[in-house]
Design an enzyme around this catalytic site. Structure first.
Site, mmCIF file in Angstrom:
data_model
loop_
_atom_site.group_PDB
_atom_site.id
_atom_site.type_symbol
_atom_site.label_atom_id
_atom_site.label_comp_id
_atom_site.label_asym_id
_atom_site.label_seq_id
_atom_site.Cartn_x
_atom_site.Cartn_y
_atom_site.Cartn_z
ATOM 1 N N ASP A 133 47.012 32.323 43.688
ATOM 2 C CA ASP A 133 46.103 33.453 43.613
ATOM 3 C C ASP A 133 45.206 33.240 42.392
ATOM 4 O O ASP A 133 45.630 32.643 41.405
ATOM 5 C CB ASP A 133 46.930 34.723 43.398
ATOM 6 C CG ASP A 133 46.126 35.999 43.572
ATOM 7 O OD1 ASP A 133 46.339 36.677 44.583
ATOM 8 O OD2 ASP A 133 45.313 36.325 42.682
ATOM 9 N N LYS A 135 44.486 35.170 40.207
ATOM 10 C CA LYS A 135 45.003 35.882 39.035
ATOM 11 C C LYS A 135 45.897 34.969 38.180
ATOM 12 O O LYS A 135 46.229 35.322 37.065
ATOM 13 C CB LYS A 135 45.851 37.076 39.474
ATOM 14 C CG LYS A 135 45.083 38.225 40.072
ATOM 15 C CD LYS A 135 45.934 39.493 40.030
ATOM 16 C CE LYS A 135 45.435 40.536 40.991
ATOM 17 N NZ LYS A 135 46.082 40.429 42.316
ATOM 18 N N HIS A 196 50.209 44.103 50.757
ATOM 19 C CA HIS A 196 49.633 45.346 50.250
ATOM 20 C C HIS A 196 49.145 46.195 51.410
ATOM 21 O O HIS A 196 48.561 45.674 52.359
ATOM 22 C CB HIS A 196 48.379 45.040 49.388
ATOM 23 C CG HIS A 196 48.700 44.669 47.977
ATOM 24 N ND1 HIS A 196 47.826 43.968 47.190
ATOM 25 C CD2 HIS A 196 49.785 44.936 47.206
ATOM 26 C CE1 HIS A 196 48.358 43.810 45.992
ATOM 27 N NE2 HIS A 196 49.546 44.368 45.974
ATOM 28 N N TYR A 197 49.357 47.508 51.274
ATOM 29 C CA TYR A 197 48.678 48.431 52.166
ATOM 30 C C TYR A 197 48.175 49.590 51.318
ATOM 31 O O TYR A 197 48.976 50.218 50.624
ATOM 32 C CB TYR A 197 49.585 48.939 53.280
ATOM 33 C CG TYR A 197 48.770 49.625 54.348
ATOM 34 C CD1 TYR A 197 48.014 48.877 55.244
ATOM 35 C CD2 TYR A 197 48.701 51.009 54.432
ATOM 36 C CE1 TYR A 197 47.226 49.493 56.209
ATOM 37 C CE2 TYR A 197 47.912 51.631 55.399
ATOM 38 C CZ TYR A 197 47.183 50.863 56.287
ATOM 39 O OH TYR A 197 46.398 51.459 57.239
ATOM 40 N N TYR A 202 40.629 42.491 54.305
ATOM 41 C CA TYR A 202 41.272 42.747 55.592
ATOM 42 C C TYR A 202 41.388 41.475 56.430
ATOM 43 O O TYR A 202 40.815 41.363 57.501
ATOM 44 C CB TYR A 202 40.556 43.878 56.333
ATOM 45 C CG TYR A 202 40.815 45.204 55.651
ATOM 46 C CD1 TYR A 202 41.912 45.988 55.998
ATOM 47 C CD2 TYR A 202 40.005 45.638 54.605
ATOM 48 C CE1 TYR A 202 42.182 47.171 55.339
ATOM 49 C CE2 TYR A 202 40.254 46.822 53.945
ATOM 50 C CZ TYR A 202 41.351 47.586 54.318
ATOM 51 O OH TYR A 202 41.622 48.751 53.653
ATOM 52 N N HIS A 205 47.291 38.504 54.575
ATOM 53 C CA HIS A 205 47.774 37.581 53.538
ATOM 54 C C HIS A 205 49.020 38.184 52.891
ATOM 55 O O HIS A 205 49.216 39.402 52.923
ATOM 56 C CB HIS A 205 46.680 37.316 52.498
ATOM 57 C CG HIS A 205 46.151 38.555 51.860
ATOM 58 N ND1 HIS A 205 45.148 39.312 52.421
ATOM 59 C CD2 HIS A 205 46.512 39.198 50.724
ATOM 60 C CE1 HIS A 205 44.900 40.355 51.643
ATOM 61 N NE2 HIS A 205 45.712 40.323 50.613
ATOM 62 N N VAL A 206 49.836 37.307 52.319
ATOM 63 C CA VAL A 206 51.104 37.735 51.724
ATOM 64 C C VAL A 206 51.122 37.296 50.263
ATOM 65 O O VAL A 206 50.720 36.182 49.933
ATOM 66 C CB VAL A 206 52.292 37.094 52.494
ATOM 67 C CG1 VAL A 206 53.617 37.470 51.838
ATOM 68 C CG2 VAL A 206 52.275 37.514 53.959
HETATM 69 P P1 M7G Z 1 44.636 42.287 48.312
HETATM 70 O O1 M7G Z 1 45.967 42.881 48.583
HETATM 71 O O2 M7G Z 1 43.688 42.216 49.469
HETATM 72 O O3 M7G Z 1 43.875 43.073 47.181
HETATM 73 O O4 M7G Z 1 44.908 40.857 47.735
HETATM 74 P P2 M7G Z 1 43.974 43.219 45.614
HETATM 75 O O5 M7G Z 1 42.941 42.250 45.043
HETATM 76 O O6 M7G Z 1 43.531 44.636 45.386
HETATM 77 O O7 M7G Z 1 45.375 42.920 45.204
HETATM 78 C C1 M7G Z 1 43.960 39.858 47.634
HETATM 79 C C2 M7G Z 1 44.471 38.803 46.665
HETATM 80 O O8 M7G Z 1 43.564 37.723 46.672
HETATM 81 C C3 M7G Z 1 44.510 39.324 45.220
HETATM 82 O O9 M7G Z 1 45.790 39.070 44.668
HETATM 83 C C4 M7G Z 1 43.381 38.558 44.522
HETATM 84 O O10 M7G Z 1 43.685 38.267 43.171
HETATM 85 C C5 M7G Z 1 43.279 37.291 45.343
HETATM 86 N N1 M7G Z 1 41.934 36.704 45.399
HETATM 87 C C6 M7G Z 1 40.768 37.373 45.542
HETATM 88 N N2 M7G Z 1 39.751 36.476 45.593
HETATM 89 C C7 M7G Z 1 38.348 36.853 45.762
HETATM 90 C C8 M7G Z 1 40.270 35.220 45.489
HETATM 91 C C9 M7G Z 1 39.698 33.906 45.508
HETATM 92 O O11 M7G Z 1 38.483 33.683 45.625
HETATM 93 N N3 M7G Z 1 40.588 32.870 45.410
HETATM 94 C C10 M7G Z 1 41.954 33.065 45.268
HETATM 95 N N4 M7G Z 1 42.719 31.988 45.162
HETATM 96 N N5 M7G Z 1 42.497 34.295 45.247
HETATM 97 C C11 M7G Z 1 41.662 35.372 45.357
#
Ligand code: M7G
Length: 265
Positions: A133, A135, A196-197, A202, A205-206
């Site tokens: 991720d 993050k 996540h919900y 959308y 992904h896990v």
């Molecule tokens: P989510 O549950 O849709 O939303 O998770 P959240 O961001 O509110 O948690 C999406 C996950 O994708 C998150 O953990 C983001 O940190 C990660 N993520 C988002 N983007 C745009 C990228 C990306 O460009 N590359 C990678 N590797 N991870 C991403």
């Protein structure tokens, strides 16, 4: 929010965890300024050498208004969504308003981040890509954060899952755990594996995070353990199609306004 070359940008600056292997250098090569001393207690401001003082910077540019909102601190409200609410409020809203998942397609099509992929099962129905991720800077295991993205492109979120997706979910759980054990020597008992919900993006992904790491978004009102999801679908094929689901929405989230307008809050 910042402006980069006249475009709106979100810039996230984070101090990363201190690794054990740099402690010796921090203790010998830093300067210390005493702030206070009392009995056995003292506090200092410690200035470490620049190469040990890295700040992780994540940039989103150009950022949409929705990106800017997502990263501003705002109070949240817990929403109860019935199956009917999903059809009449949430689904129409996410069809119009959700973030682009182009970055997800870039990963699946190997147009971005391909060198970061840890494991891939290319099967069109059961397959997924496992990668860090964004993050996680991958410098230490303490805040390990990986993500499995499904090759199937038509599953938006937990709400779409039925028992027909069990082979996919079981595959992600099993092969994801195996890949993490192989690469990082972390057994399943050290991992928190969840969906996540509502998600922000959308496309199913896990999230895979280290159990001891309190990752943002791992609280009960947003995280659903993949193992629980599998069990629930085994006992009721339409569990997530029919249940009331609860999730937090920020005060300025357009979806919250929709729930309010419908008299659901
Ligand atoms: P989510 O549950 O849709 O939303 O998770 P959240 O961001 O509110 O948690 C999406 C996950 O994708 C998150 O953990 C983001 O940190 C990660 N993520 C988002 N983007 C745009 C990228 C990306 O460009 N590359 C990678 N590797 N991870 C991403």
């Amino acid at each position: 929010m910042q402006l980069l070359a006249d475009q709106n940008a979100v810039v996230i600056l984070e101090k990363t965890p201190i690794r054990e292997d740099v402690l010796a250098e921090i203790f010998t090569a830093s300067t210390l300024k005493l702030q206070m001393r009392n009995d056995i207690y003292s506090t200092y401001s410690l200035h470490a050498p620049p190469h040990l003082n890295e700040i992780k910077a994540t940039v989103m540019c150009p950022a949409t208004e929705k990106h800017v909102k997502k990263y501003q601190r705002k109070e949240s409200f817990l929403v109860e969504e019935t199956a009917q609410d999903y059809e009449s409020i949430t689904l129409p809203y996410i069809k119009k308003q959700s973030f682009s998942v182009q970055w997800v397609y870039n990963i699946l099509d190997k147009k971005a981040e391909s060198e970061r992929i840890l494991f891939e099962d290319p099967h069109p129905k059961l397959g997924f890509v496992l990668l860090p991720d964004f993050k996680w800077d991958q410098k230490q295991l303490d805040d390990l954060y990986l993500m499995a993205i499904t090759h199937q492109r038509d599953i938006k979120s937990l709400r779409d899952l039925t028992s027909q997706h069990l082979p996919l979910l079981e595959n992600i759980l099993q092969k994801g755990q195996e890949a993490i054990l192989k690469h990082y020597s972390l057994p399943a008992s050290k991992m928190r594996i969840y969906l996540h919900y509502q998600p922000s993006y959308y496309h199913l992904h896990v999230h895979f995070t280290k159990l001891d790491f309190e990752a943002p978004g791992c609280r009960v009102e947003r995280a659903h353990l993949l193992a629980d999801v599998i069990q629930n679908l085994r006992s009721d094929p339409n569990y997530y199609k029919t249940r009331n689901l609860y999730f937090p929405l920020r005060a300025d989230d357009g979806l919250l306004s929709q729930f309010k307008e419908a008299g659901r809050l």
